[in-house]
Design an enzyme around this catalytic site. Sequence first.
Site, PDB file in Angstrom:
ATOM      1  CG  ASP A 156       2.905  -7.038  -0.061  1.00  0.00           C
ATOM      2  OD1 ASP A 156       2.966  -7.330  -1.261  1.00  0.00           O
ATOM      3  OD2 ASP A 156       3.189  -7.849   0.849  1.00  0.00           O
ATOM      4  CB  VAL A 157       3.549  -5.749  -4.368  1.00  0.00           C
ATOM      5  CG1 VAL A 157       3.719  -5.425  -5.843  1.00  0.00           C
ATOM      6  CG2 VAL A 157       4.635  -6.707  -3.911  1.00  0.00           C
ATOM      7  CB  THR A 158       1.658  -0.387  -4.508  1.00  0.00           C
ATOM      8  OG1 THR A 158       0.478   0.265  -4.986  1.00  0.00           O
ATOM      9  CG2 THR A 158       2.814   0.596  -4.513  1.00  0.00           C
ATOM     10  CG  HIS A 185       3.582   4.312  -7.742  1.00  0.00           C
ATOM     11  ND1 HIS A 185       2.465   4.444  -6.945  1.00  0.00           N
ATOM     12  CD2 HIS A 185       4.622   4.091  -6.891  1.00  0.00           C
ATOM     13  CE1 HIS A 185       2.814   4.314  -5.677  1.00  0.00           C
ATOM     14  NE2 HIS A 185       4.104   4.092  -5.619  1.00  0.00           N
ATOM     15  N   GLY A 225       2.066   4.235   1.979  1.00  0.00           N
ATOM     16  CA  GLY A 225       3.255   3.576   2.502  1.00  0.00           C
ATOM     17  C   GLY A 225       4.286   4.630   2.833  1.00  0.00           C
ATOM     18  CB  CYS A 284      -1.752  -3.554  -0.743  1.00  0.00           C
ATOM     19  SG  CYS A 284      -1.598  -1.880  -1.402  1.00  0.00           S
TER      20      CYS A 284
END
Length: 251
Positions: free
Chosen positions: A89-91, A93, A155, A184
Amino acid sequence: MRATQTSTRPPRSVWLLELGIEPYDTILELQRQLARSRQRGDISDGLIILEHEPVITLGRRADESHVLATRELLEQARIGVHRVERGGDVTYHGPGQIIGYPILRLADYRLGASDYMHRLEEVVIRVLADLGLVGTRRERTIGVWLGNNKVAAFGARIGKGVTYHGFALNVCPNLEHYGLIIPCGITHGGVTSVEHELGRAVDISQVRQLVCNWFSELFHVSSQAVSRAQLEQLATAEMSVGERLPLTGVR
């Protein structure tokens, strides 16, 4: 911990590219180029280790509503947003987070996609153990947790049998940036870092070395340091076959 098979064969030779803090888009394109080169058999397997400038990424099936910040706020904070082809999903960095991008032909390791992801989890769990922390998994969820908080996200993308994208271990990132997203897509837990859990400063270079060591151990490989220029030349096919680095050794 999940057991790994001990091999009597000599370690497979792979390249290792270690970088500093890099923009996401240029490294994404480098990954894609290297994955295509690996698919053609022009290079051997390898691992990229680096940190990223602040960025939010969305996997191919990510829910955009899990990005909580407005576009204006993200622009002000100079945090980019990219939708990419990896799973998950969304993460987030950013600096202080160790990113690992393995470029591997999975068939050579006799691993399926699920086993591969669990092997990457195991790399992180062993690193955490060396630091005095107990990392755990959750059923039906890829990731590594410290208590109720996630410390590492995963991922991957597998194209024509070759992996790219990978894992992210929070060592000492700006945890406030995670408030910009629902990491996530998980609402039953928070996000943490090695430094936060230990309550002291952590030398990220030492953690990088642990990551490389355990990756080599668990994937039964021996790494050879290469430069970005060497890999970019290979990936863009600018070198003749006779001039290529001794990275082909394809098995």
